[in-house]
Motif scaffolding. Structure first.
Motif, PDB file in Angstrom:
ATOM      1  N   LEU A  35      26.459  40.650  55.094  1.00 18.01           N
ATOM      2  CA  LEU A  35      26.894  42.051  55.120  1.00 18.01           C
ATOM      3  C   LEU A  35      27.064  42.565  53.699  1.00 18.01           C
ATOM      4  O   LEU A  35      27.816  42.001  52.906  1.00 18.01           O
ATOM      5  N   ASP A  36      26.338  43.637  53.391  1.00 20.59           N
ATOM      6  CA  ASP A  36      26.451  44.270  52.073  1.00 20.59           C
ATOM      7  C   ASP A  36      27.462  45.407  52.188  1.00 20.59           C
ATOM      8  O   ASP A  36      27.253  46.363  52.926  1.00 20.59           O
ATOM      9  N   LEU A  37      28.557  45.284  51.456  1.00 23.04           N
ATOM     10  CA  LEU A  37      29.633  46.270  51.531  1.00 23.04           C
ATOM     11  C   LEU A  37      29.442  47.418  50.525  1.00 23.04           C
ATOM     12  O   LEU A  37      30.391  48.122  50.198  1.00 23.04           O
ATOM     13  N   ASN A  38      28.234  47.543  50.030  1.00 23.24           N
ATOM     14  CA  ASN A  38      27.862  48.672  49.176  1.00 23.24           C
ATOM     15  C   ASN A  38      28.460  48.601  47.772  1.00 23.24           C
ATOM     16  O   ASN A  38      28.908  47.569  47.333  1.00 23.24           O
ATOM     17  N   PHE A  39      28.490  49.746  47.077  1.00 25.44           N
ATOM     18  CA  PHE A  39      28.878  49.741  45.667  1.00 25.44           C
ATOM     19  C   PHE A  39      30.380  49.606  45.451  1.00 25.44           C
ATOM     20  O   PHE A  39      31.178  50.233  46.137  1.00 25.44           O
ATOM     21  N   VAL A  40      30.731  48.779  44.487  1.00 28.35           N
ATOM     22  CA  VAL A  40      32.090  48.719  43.958  1.00 28.35           C
ATOM     23  C   VAL A  40      31.930  49.019  42.475  1.00 28.35           C
ATOM     24  O   VAL A  40      31.237  48.299  41.768  1.00 28.35           O
ATOM     25  N   TYR A  41      32.501  50.149  42.055  1.00 32.17           N
ATOM     26  CA  TYR A  41      32.361  50.409  40.624  1.00 32.17           C
ATOM     27  C   TYR A  41      33.665  50.860  39.998  1.00 32.17           C
ATOM     28  O   TYR A  41      34.597  51.288  40.668  1.00 32.17           O
ATOM     29  N   GLY A  42      33.701  50.691  38.682  1.00 35.35           N
ATOM     30  CA  GLY A  42      34.912  51.015  37.944  1.00 35.35           C
ATOM     31  C   GLY A  42      34.716  50.679  36.486  1.00 35.35           C
ATOM     32  O   GLY A  42      33.593  50.499  36.034  1.00 35.35           O
ATOM     33  N   LYS A  43      35.828  50.586  35.742  1.00 35.60           N
ATOM     34  CA  LYS A  43      35.666  50.253  34.330  1.00 35.60           C
ATOM     35  C   LYS A  43      36.424  48.991  33.965  1.00 35.60           C
ATOM     36  O   LYS A  43      37.422  48.642  34.605  1.00 35.60           O
ATOM     37  N   GLU A  44      35.917  48.348  32.930  1.00 35.20           N
ATOM     38  CA  GLU A  44      36.501  47.079  32.511  1.00 35.20           C
ATOM     39  C   GLU A  44      37.074  47.244  31.104  1.00 35.20           C
ATOM     40  O   GLU A  44      36.498  47.877  30.250  1.00 35.20           O
ATOM     41  N   LYS A  45      38.285  46.705  30.928  1.00 35.60           N
ATOM     42  CA  LYS A  45      38.874  46.703  29.589  1.00 35.60           C
ATOM     43  C   LYS A  45      39.649  45.409  29.421  1.00 35.60           C
ATOM     44  O   LYS A  45      40.531  45.108  30.232  1.00 35.60           O
ATOM     45  N   ASP A  46      39.297  44.641  28.421  1.00 34.98           N
ATOM     46  CA  ASP A  46      39.989  43.371  28.135  1.00 34.98           C
ATOM     47  C   ASP A  46      40.109  42.482  29.366  1.00 34.98           C
ATOM     48  O   ASP A  46      41.190  41.989  29.697  1.00 34.98           O
ATOM     49  N   LYS A  47      38.990  42.290  30.058  1.00 35.81           N
ATOM     50  CA  LYS A  47      38.930  41.413  31.233  1.00 35.81           C
ATOM     51  C   LYS A  47      39.772  41.910  32.416  1.00 35.81           C
ATOM     52  O   LYS A  47      40.129  41.150  33.326  1.00 35.81           O
ATOM     53  N   VAL A  48      40.115  43.208  32.392  1.00 34.27           N
ATOM     54  CA  VAL A  48      40.773  43.831  33.546  1.00 34.27           C
ATOM     55  C   VAL A  48      39.771  44.815  34.139  1.00 34.27           C
ATOM     56  O   VAL A  48      39.223  45.657  33.422  1.00 34.27           O
ATOM     57  N   PHE A  49      39.505  44.696  35.440  1.00 31.42           N
ATOM     58  CA  PHE A  49      38.589  45.616  36.110  1.00 31.42           C
ATOM     59  C   PHE A  49      39.404  46.615  36.911  1.00 31.42           C
ATOM     60  O   PHE A  49      40.260  46.235  37.709  1.00 31.42           O
ATOM     61  N   ILE A  50      39.155  47.914  36.660  1.00 27.86           N
ATOM     62  CA  ILE A  50      39.875  48.981  37.355  1.00 27.86           C
ATOM     63  C   ILE A  50      38.883  49.697  38.273  1.00 27.86           C
ATOM     64  O   ILE A  50      38.026  50.449  37.817  1.00 27.86           O
ATOM     65  N   PRO A  51      38.965  49.435  39.584  1.00 22.80           N
ATOM     66  CA  PRO A  51      38.000  50.051  40.497  1.00 22.80           C
ATOM     67  C   PRO A  51      38.247  51.548  40.660  1.00 22.80           C
ATOM     68  O   PRO A  51      39.381  51.975  40.851  1.00 22.80           O
ATOM     69  N   LEU A  52      37.173  52.316  40.572  1.00 20.20           N
ATOM     70  CA  LEU A  52      37.253  53.754  40.830  1.00 20.20           C
ATOM     71  C   LEU A  52      36.692  54.059  42.210  1.00 20.20           C
ATOM     72  O   LEU A  52      37.015  55.055  42.808  1.00 20.20           O
ATOM     73  N   ASP A  53      35.846  53.160  42.708  1.00 24.00           N
ATOM     74  CA  ASP A  53      35.369  53.279  44.081  1.00 24.00           C
ATOM     75  C   ASP A  53      35.235  51.872  44.647  1.00 24.00           C
ATOM     76  O   ASP A  53      34.732  50.983  43.967  1.00 24.00           O
TER      77      ASP A  53
END
Length: 196
Positions: free
Chosen positions: A55-73
């Motif tokens: 099952l492909d759950l589609n796009f997960v995107y966001g920004k990364e800073k200092d090995k922290v990922f902040i999802p925007l979607d």
């Protein structure tokens, strides 16, 4: 390697759901959400037990800073995946550290709840009670958490996950099997795209 599963993502980053995001909502109790939740969990189960293709759950995107990922979607799907994984790996203490890398910045109560849930998952899921009852009856449950919509939603989802997946043998192995990879998403890191 670009992460395509929750475990890949947490090996690579600490995941913080940012303040700007709405509360976790896939455990809401209205008719529409009940149907969506039930369908999503059944689709996940079919893929995990090999009845349907991955099952492909589609796009997960966001920004990364200092090995922290902040999802925007993708916050809702990531949270559901997280709750499924702590159920699947409830007897595996070696995963506690990696699961503690998933957190909510929206409210302190949500953050504290997810951390405690991770630490107490073995007791919660090995109880005869539904997870929500086991959690709300425990001495560590803070009564004010009842007013946090993310926690309320997570409790409903945990009950649904236990109900849906408790008959799946070796769920942890199936979720972490690199040869089948039943649940994936398409990871996009915004910094690389050069746009907010």
């Amino acid at each position: 390697k670009i992460p395509e599963t929750l475990l890949d993502l947490l090996k690579e980053y600490r995941v913080e759901i940012p303040m700007i995001q709405r509360d976790y909502s896939q455990g809401r109790q209205d008719d529409h959400t009940n149907t969506v939740r039930s369908n999503l969990l059944m689709d996940m189960k079919s893929a995990i037990i090999g009845k349907t293709s991955p099952l492909d759950l589609n796009f997960v995107y966001g920004k990364e800073k200092d090995k922290v990922f902040i999802p925007l979607d993708g916050q809702q799907r990531l949270t559901t995946l997280f709750l499924l994984h702590i159920f699947a790996f409830n007897n595996d203490e070696s995963k506690t550290e990696i699961f503690q890398k998933f957190t909510y910045d929206t409210r302190k109560s949500s953050r504290d709840f997810l951390q405690t849930l991770t630490n107490k998952r073995n007791v919660i899921f090995n109880s005869n009670l539904p997870p929500s009852e086991e959690i709300e009856d425990s001495e560590w449950f803070v009564s004010s958490w009842k007013y946090d919509p993310t926690i309320q939603s997570a409790l409903v989802m945990l009950d649904a996950i236990k109900e849906t997946f408790s008959d799946v043998d070796n769920l942890d192995k199936k979720l972490s099997d690199d040869s089948t990879v039943p649940l994936t998403f398409k990871f996009l890191e915004m910094n690389n795209l050069g746009m907010e």
